[in-house]
Design a protein around this motif. Structure first.
Motif, short mmCIF file in Angstrom:
data_model
loop_
_atom_site.label_atom_id
_atom_site.label_comp_id
_atom_site.label_asym_id
_atom_site.label_seq_id
_atom_site.Cartn_x
_atom_site.Cartn_y
_atom_site.Cartn_z
N LYS A 131 7.78 -18.13 -0.77
CA LYS A 131 7.80 -17.65 0.61
C LYS A 131 8.32 -18.71 1.56
O LYS A 131 9.18 -18.45 2.41
CB LYS A 131 6.40 -17.19 1.02
CG LYS A 131 5.93 -15.93 0.33
CD LYS A 131 4.57 -15.49 0.85
CE LYS A 131 4.12 -14.19 0.18
NZ LYS A 131 2.81 -13.72 0.69
N PHE A 132 7.78 -19.93 1.44
CA PHE A 132 8.22 -21.03 2.29
C PHE A 132 9.70 -21.32 2.07
O PHE A 132 10.47 -21.50 3.02
CB PHE A 132 7.39 -22.28 2.00
CG PHE A 132 7.88 -23.52 2.71
CD1 PHE A 132 7.61 -23.73 4.05
CD2 PHE A 132 8.64 -24.47 2.02
CE1 PHE A 132 8.06 -24.87 4.70
CE2 PHE A 132 9.11 -25.61 2.67
CZ PHE A 132 8.81 -25.81 4.01
N GLY A 138 16.56 -19.09 5.04
CA GLY A 138 17.06 -18.13 6.03
C GLY A 138 17.27 -18.78 7.38
O GLY A 138 18.30 -18.59 8.03
N ALA A 139 16.29 -19.58 7.82
CA ALA A 139 16.38 -20.23 9.13
C ALA A 139 17.52 -21.25 9.16
O ALA A 139 18.28 -21.34 10.13
CB ALA A 139 15.06 -20.90 9.48
N LEU A 367 20.75 -11.69 12.55
CA LEU A 367 20.90 -11.70 11.09
C LEU A 367 19.57 -11.94 10.38
O LEU A 367 19.43 -11.69 9.19
CB LEU A 367 21.91 -12.78 10.66
CG LEU A 367 23.37 -12.54 11.03
CD1 LEU A 367 24.21 -13.74 10.63
CD2 LEU A 367 23.90 -11.28 10.35
N LEU A 368 18.61 -12.48 11.13
CA LEU A 368 17.27 -12.73 10.58
C LEU A 368 16.27 -11.67 11.02
O LEU A 368 15.07 -11.81 10.77
CB LEU A 368 16.76 -14.11 11.03
CG LEU A 368 17.11 -15.34 10.18
CD1 LEU A 368 16.46 -16.57 10.76
CD2 LEU A 368 16.73 -15.15 8.72
N LEU A 395 9.30 -15.01 10.68
CA LEU A 395 8.87 -14.77 12.06
C LEU A 395 8.65 -16.06 12.86
O LEU A 395 9.14 -16.17 14.00
CB LEU A 395 7.61 -13.90 12.07
CG LEU A 395 7.09 -13.50 13.46
CD1 LEU A 395 8.15 -12.73 14.23
CD2 LEU A 395 5.81 -12.67 13.34
N PRO A 396 7.95 -17.08 12.33
CA PRO A 396 7.78 -18.33 13.11
C PRO A 396 9.11 -19.00 13.46
O PRO A 396 9.27 -19.54 14.55
CB PRO A 396 6.95 -19.21 12.18
CG PRO A 396 6.27 -18.28 11.25
CD PRO A 396 7.22 -17.15 11.05
N TYR A 397 10.06 -18.91 12.53
CA TYR A 397 11.37 -19.50 12.79
C TYR A 397 12.14 -18.69 13.84
O TYR A 397 12.90 -19.26 14.64
CB TYR A 397 12.18 -19.58 11.49
CG TYR A 397 11.57 -20.51 10.48
CD1 TYR A 397 11.82 -21.88 10.52
CD2 TYR A 397 10.73 -20.03 9.48
CE1 TYR A 397 11.26 -22.74 9.59
CE2 TYR A 397 10.15 -20.89 8.55
CZ TYR A 397 10.41 -22.24 8.62
OH TYR A 397 9.84 -23.09 7.71
N LEU A 398 11.95 -17.38 13.82
CA LEU A 398 12.58 -16.54 14.85
C LEU A 398 12.07 -16.92 16.24
O LEU A 398 12.86 -17.02 17.19
CB LEU A 398 12.28 -15.07 14.57
CG LEU A 398 13.16 -14.35 13.56
CD1 LEU A 398 12.65 -12.93 13.33
CD2 LEU A 398 14.61 -14.32 14.03
#
Length: 424
Positions: A131-132, A138-139, A367-368, A395-398
């Protein structure tokens, strides 16, 4: 124009591919309002008949050759040796490798699909949770289209008739800030979960030097590309061709590029380029209809009558583009929105270069973001994690990226400083 937009939205909801949605809704408008279809043909031909667009297959092919030639592994290994000793280890290496690779491919999806596989395998082997690893990959792929070269910047430059070179240079500082912010988040996340996180590797100057020597020529790719553009030796389009030639030379030098892998890279590039250019062509027809219906003028009058603060305008436009980016493919969004929104921002004295970078970053965040987050689909395809689960992970990175986007929006000097310094 109402008929056009309603038809387009219905087709999108029916999951008709974006290019066909644009074409069918445009043709419906031509039929209903008895417009000669020759106008559509003219727009299709003229939209793709631009020398600057040759940069797109060039950078795509360069990135694909880097992936197939084993060069991405060398880049990731160097990144790991350089920053792997920091708490969060391979998470930082993931971001740093994306930062380097973005100077070659210019595409977030290429980063996630090519370099992402290498990063995920290495992180899994080192004991990081899937997951991490997926969330970080992605980020970090968002950095690709901001740091030059950038395929979305080429599309925006052609559509808005602004300097692609200036757009490339304008993305350097924002891209570095994004990468740094992601690394800061990774550090504190790793600190909070230190009991379950793998220990970072030990700092070794000898191994850094050895890895640097091993990856030296690969690391020179972004230096050559950006150096050539910044010094005026080559245009962005010519830089794309230089990148392709250099990638072939590197593959031959490292003895990792075969005839078969070369033609496979060419085939993959052709498929990607065709899909991009079809969208550009269809969006041009759609955009011509919006222009003939004076959509830009109507939007300008609506906003100018009620708002006189450019920062509020920027915020409204940011929200509009961000929402569009959640549903629409990046290239289509740029081609359609730019002619409509650019006249509005220029009336408020907003720098087109600043607006271009803000628009690109908005669409990269899309894109995310579900439901059409292409990077999320790519990550889901190369892992055993569902699209929905990956959406929750990022979500946190968004939230972090949207916060950075707002800073760039309201502090334009961050974006415009470097191109103004170099080109003026």
């Amino acid at each position: 124009m109402t008929l056009l937009l309603i038809a387009f939205l219905i087709l999108l909801m029916l999951k008709v591919p974006i290019a066909f949605s644009l074409f069918i809704s445009s043709m419906l408008y031509f039929i209903v309002y008895d417009v000669s279809p020759i106008m559509a043909v003219q727009e299709i031909v003229s939209s793709v008949n631009a020398f600057s667009l040759l940069a797109i297959p060039g950078f795509i092919l360069a990135g694909t050759l880097m992936n197939s030639g084993g060069i991405t592994e060398r880049i990731f290994d160097f990144a790991n040796k350089l920053v792997g000793h920091i708490r969060g280890g391979l998470g930082h290496a993931n971001v740093f490798a994306s930062l380097i690779f973005s100077g070659m491919s210019g595409a977030a999806v290429a980063d996630a699909a090519g370099l992402g596989k290498v990063e995920l395998q290495a992180m899994k082997k080192a004991g990081y949770s899937e997951k991490f690893s997926l969330a970080v990959t992605g980020a970090s792929s968002m950095v690709g289209p901001i740091i030059p070269p950038s395929i979305p910047a080429v599309i925006f430059g052609v559509t808005a008739s602004v300097s692609i070179g200036q757009l490339f240079i304008a993305g350097i500082i924002p891209g570095l800030i994004m990468a740094f912010a992601i690394c800061v988040y990774i550090y504190f996340y790793a600190l909070k979960h230190r009991d379950t996180f793998p220990l970072p590797t030990k700092l070794s100057v000898k191994s850094i030097f050895h890895s640097f020597r091993h990856a030296f020529f690969a690391l020179m790719s972004p230096v050559i590309i950006l150096g050539g553009i910044m010094t005026g030796i080559v245009t962005p389009t010519e830089a794309a061709i230089v990148a392709v030639v250099y990638s072939i030379i590197l593959g031959a030098f490292y003895k990792s590029l075969t005839i078969r892998s070369f033609f496979e890279s060419v085939r993959e590039t052709m498929e990607t380029t065709i899909s991009v250019m079809i969208i550009v062509a269809m969006a041009a027809v759609f955009g011509w209809i919006l222009a003939s219906e004076q959509a830009a003028q109507q939007l300008s009058m609506l906003l100018l009558d009620s708002i006189n603060n450019k920062y509020i305008i920027l915020l409204i436009i940011t929200v509009i583009v961000l929402v569009v980016g959640m549903f629409m493919e990046t290239i289509a969004a740029i081609t359609i929105l730019t002619p409509v929104l650019l006249p509005v921002v220029t009336q408020f004295g907003i720098d087109p270069i600043h607006f271009g970078i803000i628009m690109i970053l908005n669409l990269m965040i899309g894109l995310l973001t579900p439901p059409v987050g292409m990077v999320l689909y790519v990550l889901s395809a190369i892992s055993n994690i569902s699209f929905l689960e990956i959406s929750k992970m990022v979500l946190p990175y968004l939230i972090l990226l949207i916060s950075i986007l707002l800073i760039f929006t309201f502090v334009p000097g961050i974006v415009t400083f470097l191109p103004n310094f170099i080109f003026e």
